[in-house]
Scaffold this active site. Sequence first.
Site, mmCIF file in Angstrom:
data_model
loop_
_atom_site.group_PDB
_atom_site.id
_atom_site.type_symbol
_atom_site.label_atom_id
_atom_site.label_comp_id
_atom_site.label_asym_id
_atom_site.label_seq_id
_atom_site.Cartn_x
_atom_site.Cartn_y
_atom_site.Cartn_z
ATOM 1 N N LYS A 288 -5.673 1.990 3.159
ATOM 2 C CA LYS A 288 -4.524 1.621 3.994
ATOM 3 C C LYS A 288 -4.991 0.670 5.075
ATOM 4 O O LYS A 288 -6.084 0.865 5.644
ATOM 5 C CB LYS A 288 -3.917 2.866 4.664
ATOM 6 C CG LYS A 288 -3.344 3.877 3.698
ATOM 7 C CD LYS A 288 -2.983 5.199 4.357
ATOM 8 C CE LYS A 288 -2.645 6.233 3.292
ATOM 9 N NZ LYS A 288 -2.685 7.603 3.781
ATOM 10 N N LYS B 186 -7.637 10.279 -2.956
ATOM 11 C CA LYS B 186 -6.256 10.540 -3.368
ATOM 12 C C LYS B 186 -6.248 11.904 -4.042
ATOM 13 O O LYS B 186 -6.665 12.063 -5.186
ATOM 14 C CB LYS B 186 -5.765 9.456 -4.318
ATOM 15 C CG LYS B 186 -4.291 9.605 -4.666
ATOM 16 C CD LYS B 186 -3.790 8.403 -5.439
ATOM 17 C CE LYS B 186 -2.284 8.414 -5.619
ATOM 18 N NZ LYS B 186 -1.800 9.550 -6.388
HETATM 19 S S1 IVH Z 1 -0.240 7.852 1.374
HETATM 20 C C1 IVH Z 1 3.425 5.288 1.959
HETATM 21 N N1 IVH Z 1 -2.553 9.036 1.099
HETATM 22 O O1 IVH Z 1 -0.131 9.946 -3.775
HETATM 23 C C2 IVH Z 1 2.183 6.011 1.571
HETATM 24 N N2 IVH Z 1 -0.859 9.480 -0.511
HETATM 25 O O2 IVH Z 1 1.280 7.678 -5.096
HETATM 26 C C3 IVH Z 1 2.437 7.395 1.143
HETATM 27 N N3 IVH Z 1 -1.515 11.095 -2.227
HETATM 28 O O3 IVH Z 1 3.165 10.816 -2.983
HETATM 29 C C4 IVH Z 1 1.309 8.111 0.549
HETATM 30 N N4 IVH Z 1 -3.534 11.479 -1.460
HETATM 31 O O4 IVH Z 1 1.399 12.665 -3.036
HETATM 32 C C5 IVH Z 1 -1.315 8.864 0.592
HETATM 33 N N5 IVH Z 1 -4.610 10.060 1.015
HETATM 34 C C6 IVH Z 1 -3.391 9.888 0.510
HETATM 35 C C7 IVH Z 1 -2.957 10.561 -0.648
HETATM 36 C C8 IVH Z 1 -1.682 10.334 -1.132
HETATM 37 C C9 IVH Z 1 -2.636 11.773 -2.388
HETATM 38 C C10 IVH Z 1 -0.347 11.173 -3.131
HETATM 39 C C11 IVH Z 1 0.937 11.491 -2.421
HETATM 40 C C12 IVH Z 1 1.854 10.359 -2.708
HETATM 41 C C13 IVH Z 1 1.241 9.721 -3.901
HETATM 42 C C14 IVH Z 1 1.528 8.244 -3.878
#
Ligand code: IVH
Length: 784
Positions: free
Chosen positions: A296, A122
């Site tokens: 995921k 993340k």
């Molecule tokens: S998936 C519906 N994957 O984290 C899923 N988010 O708390 C949408 N982020 O706004 C996000 N790394 O800015 C996803 N590998 C990753 C991520 C990621 C950072 C951030 C992103 C998002 C926030 C969600």
Amino acid sequence: MTAENRIHQLRAELDQHNYRYYVLDEPSVPDAEYDRLFNALKALEAENPHLVTPDSPTQRVGGTALAAFDQVRHAVPMLSLGNAFEEADLREFGRRVTEGLDLPSADLLDDGAAVDYSCEPKLDGLAVSLLYRDGQLVQGATRGDGTTGEDISTNVRTIRNVPLKLQGSGWPDELEVRGEVFMSKAGFERLNAAQAEAGGKTFANPRNAAAGSLRQLDSKITANRPLEFCCYGVGQTSAPVASSHIDTLEQLKAWGLPISRELRHAAGIEECLAYYHDIGERRNALPYEIDGVVFKVNSLASQRELGFRAREPRWAIAHKFPAMEELTEVLDVEFQVGRTGAVTPVARLRPVKVAGVTVSNATLHNMDEIARLDVHVGDTVIIRRAGDVIPQVMQVVLDRRPTDARAVLIPSQCPVCGSPVERTQLVKRSKGKATVSEGAVYRCVGRLSCAAQLKQAIIHYVSRRAMDIDGIGEKSVEQLVDEGLIRSPADLYTLTYEQIVGLEGFADVSSNKLLDAIKASQRPTLARFIYALGIPDVGEETAKVLARSLGSLARVQAALPQVLTYLPDIGLEVAHEIHNFFEAEHNREVIAQLLDSGMHLQEEGELAAEFAASTTLAGLIGKLDIPSVGPTGADKLVAKLGSLEAIIAADGIDLRQALSAKPADAVRTFFQSEENQQLAYAIEAQLLDFGMHWSSEKKTAEGLPLAGQTWVLTGSLERMSRDIAKEHLEGLGAKVAGSVSSKTHCVVAGPGAGSKLTKANELGLKVLDEDQFIGFLAGHGMGV
Ligand code: IVH
């Protein structure tokens, strides 16, 4: 080839290099080659402006500044993620997934049937959406509130690893990709250093730096910020990309979009946990900051089945790491006094856990830093502990400043000894003039009369790389100083058995051992001795240079700053530090006492030939830093007038025969000053006194007996430490290498020598055992 074809060819080539560099992480050409192609393209485009297209690699420089960003409505909302902080939270998530998918619970499943998850770091940046139409980047938008964001198209186009057009084929006509814009740790450090240098605003962390850089109305500023993009999903698409999340990302990668190199599959929650721990261990070593990992459900069909709850997907979760930043309160600011007397402010904090470690102090560096942060006692501050780095105060939360917050003032007296505290002066020397400005550092002027400085000075003096006096630690130094038994390093040599045995932790044996160690330290090499003195800015390397080049303490002590600058890696500032140190009365006294106490320095006597040969009269003229007189001017002066006396005595007419009017007048004005004449003569006299001869011929280090030889030390030496053995060899002109080759001249093998000795024997090299080696050194006048 037409210009148009060449432009197309260059763009294709550059796109390919970019893809290899940013997406595949396998650079295909050196930077210089890339720059060459890039410049060729730029030149062709400049000649043919009608051929410039928005997807050209040259178009990443930003455009005209905007008054405000337009709004963009996201066709598919940009959601956020639920968080897991504990393992239990993650297991709970796994249970909900299996239940939601109507699968038997995890413990009833065979391993092979476990839910397939994708695992990604993340990244700690900002979410953005990039819209590609027919393979061309047409829009970039921030997440905003998830429904409506801001149009940052011009800004995202400046990010080097965002493809302006897609590669390969088969992409949907409309493809919206989503990912994180972030700044690497190195990029952040570089940016902050540059901002500080330019007197601009620095950022508290890479995330803020990324956000501040991306949301610039002037995209030319964004273009100069080290932003990166990492893709982690898709938004709206006119056709499906793949049937699983990982396949989708792999496909995006094939189209030229950067994805995380840490992307993995995990079969079931236990494997997710293993991924979490693995990345957690590597967190500090990653080139960018992450605040957790994201899991995921990999199958898109399963994702659809699970759906959403409120604004969070049921098929994904963020498993967070402990935060690296916390809020805490500044309880007080105290001042510590270091070895050179620098008075350093330290914040005492309400203890707070940051990334698993309790932090209760943080250095504030100096008064400029306090001013920059505007820290008051009582303030709530953001503390950051990045990796293994010592905790830093990043920012004051001004909203929370209490009314009775107290400004931090530098004490006018040393908190340890009461001597005055003075602000250091920064002296900048250029063109024969010294300009003085205020430094950021304040110093206690008490020197060795200040217990804090004395303790640090002694701790440094006895340390392993200095005089290497074993058996005396920080605690005993404190006691010796506090009880008044030691007032300078020289007093170490007058310590008696009775005095030591009275100290805490010392008995008969340890006292005698310490006395022996003190005695044994009385034959140091000159380099060690110089290092041990603790001259500001003189580390081990500089000490070695001084010892090797000047050969005797007397010369080092007497050397003029301009003469010191002849030595490798010694600049004018350090030269002045060294000179001032030896000029100071109390330092001279301590050195005299040390020498009187039975100290026998192993001086190398001979002046290093490299130094002796490096002086020319023109060089001396150069050192005087006469305005408008550069190296060529100095050469011309010497060629025309021959000697320093002649140059000093020359009138305007003589000088104008050698130089043009301006430098000629400058030389004349310079030497009209009695002081400058004296200085020039003093430098000349010293250079000659040090055995230098004006020379143009180049001499090598031939003066030394082992010049040009490479020696290797292996096994353990029992009568001498390896460091000392190395110093002796270097003193004789040898290079000491770590591995044996046919180029090795001699191997010194102590007991326990292994493969290096075997190899030396195989190669038929000369090998000495320790006794032979010591005999050899003795033959060159070096004792143990
Ligand atoms: S998936 C519906 N994957 O984290 C899923 N988010 O708390 C949408 N982020 O706004 C996000 N790394 O800015 C996803 N590998 C990753 C991520 C990621 C950072 C951030 C992103 C998002 C926030 C969600």
